[in-house]
Design a protein around this motif. Structure first.
Motif, short mmCIF file in Angstrom:
data_model
loop_
_atom_site.label_atom_id
_atom_site.label_comp_id
_atom_site.label_asym_id
_atom_site.label_seq_id
_atom_site.Cartn_x
_atom_site.Cartn_y
_atom_site.Cartn_z
N CYS A 66 44.33 50.32 40.61
CA CYS A 66 44.03 50.56 42.02
C CYS A 66 43.96 52.07 42.27
O CYS A 66 44.32 52.86 41.42
CB CYS A 66 45.08 49.92 42.92
SG CYS A 66 46.74 50.57 42.66
N SER A 125 39.06 46.37 40.38
CA SER A 125 39.91 45.41 41.09
C SER A 125 39.26 44.04 41.14
O SER A 125 39.94 43.01 41.00
CB SER A 125 40.19 45.91 42.51
OG SER A 125 40.97 47.08 42.50
N SER A 138 44.55 44.41 42.69
CA SER A 138 44.62 45.87 42.76
C SER A 138 46.02 46.34 42.39
O SER A 138 46.42 47.47 42.66
CB SER A 138 44.26 46.37 44.17
OG SER A 138 45.13 45.80 45.14
#
Length: 357
Positions: free
Chosen positions: A337, A257, A263
């Protein structure tokens, strides 16, 4: 390379014993050239004794292919003496993976170590000070896109010992080894424990129905999320990475991320020929940042699954879910994510431990 680490293939094969644990003990040791080796039998990076060792032996060897090695093809002459475990490679060095165990007088495994026979992995610097990540999966003997050697080994979250991956980049065919692997067992109060998996490093533990979707048994929906640890704390003694490397942080503040600055979902192009993703330009500036479609071991039996379609990459940050990053050939499932999924057995990559051992 071998020379950068003082491990020249032309060194004296019998007389010069190289101490793999000289710069720190770990659960995994990289062997990039033929030679004689030793390491201190400690619990991971802790330096703590594993107990009274009576013997040491090879548990299994694999090339990571459909070829079955003969015993000693990768690692031989394993002994415990004078407080260290020693072994040799054959004079004709071969790449692959092996696991060496230390046993007590009753034959119980006290601890085991992954011997990773490969050229020295390189670090790839990710964008936005996200960190430096290995150029390959843990256990991979290649960083070349499309090579079956790039698939590497597979792990259950929180366990230090590897399982075999696929012998094909396009089908679910488990790599061959010298071991007849035991059947998987279901997690319960007897075998869903650290003690059990330490003594049975080749046994896959399936999750209990209605429980915590984890091999680790608690009798409830909770679990222990400290078996692997984030970089804010010391490296766990169950971390499967070599000395100087550790399981990366995940979730919103994790390496992926941070590298991408988001994300949210990513939509990289899946390489239909080489079966994986090249994240060059997304994660970092290296010419190739290869994430192969190495699949995972299914939680319901430990069989190789999803090769050619995707891969799960563990982090030390389980958070509300247990997969920090998921690459998939299915575009709607490709995400950088954390996603909600059970603790499947995933490929491991490592990043430098930044002096925290």
């Amino acid at each position: 390379s071998c020379h950068e680490n003082g491990l020249s293939p032309d060194s004296q094969y019998d007389d010069n014993v190289i101490d793999l644990s000289e710069l720190g003990t770990a659960n995994c040791y990289i062997v990039p050239a033929r030679g004689s080796y030793q390491f201190t039998p400690a619990k991971g990076n802790s330096g703590e004794s594993v107990g009274e060792i009576a013997s040491a032996e090879v548990l299994w060897e694999t090339y990571g292919t459909d070829v079955v090695p003969k015993g000693g093809d990768l690692v031989k002459n394993v002994k415990y003496e004078n407080g260290v475990i020693t072994f040799k490679t054959p004079s004709s060095y071969k790449e692959g993976n092996a696991v060496i165990s230390a046993k007590d007088a009753d034959g119980t495994i006290l601890w085991s170590w992954h011997i990773w026979l490969t050229d020295q992995p390189e670090g790839q610097v990710y964008y936005n000070n996200a960190g430096t990540v290995m150029d390959r999966n843990l256990g991979a003997t290649s960083a070349t896109p499309g090579d079956v050697g790039a698939l590497g080994l597979l792990y259950q979250w929180g366990r230090k010992d590897p399982f075999l991956g696929s012998s094909s980049i396009s089908s679910n065919i488990t790599a061959r080894s010298t071991l007849a692997w035991p059947s998987a067992v279901s997690s319960d109060s007897n075998n869903g424990t650290i003690e059990y998996v330490t003594a049975n490093p080749t046994t896959f533990i399936t999750s209990r129905d209605g429980g915590n979707s984890d091999w680790y048994y608690t009798g409830s929906y909770t679990t222990d999320n400290t078996r692997w640890t984030e970089s804010s704390g010391p490296k766990s003694i169950y971390d499967p990475c070599p000395a100087g490397w550790r399981v990366p942080d995940g979730s919103e503040n994790g390496v992926w991320s941070r590298a991408t600055g988001t994300s949210s979902r990513l939509y990289p192009t899946f390489d239909d020929t080489r079966r994986g993703f090249d994240f060059s330009g997304l994660f970092g500036a290296d010419k190739i940042i290869w994430y192969p479609s190495s699949g995972y071991l299914h939680i319901n039996g430990g069989h190789v699954s999803y090769v050619d379609n995707g891969a799960f990459y563990w982090s030390a940050s389980p958070g509300r879910s247990d997969v920090a990053w998921w690459a998939s050939a299915l575009p709607w499932a490709t995400t950088a994510c954390s996603i909600s999924t059970c603790r499947r057995t995933a490929t491991r990559i490592c990043l430098p431990s930044s002096g925290i051992w």
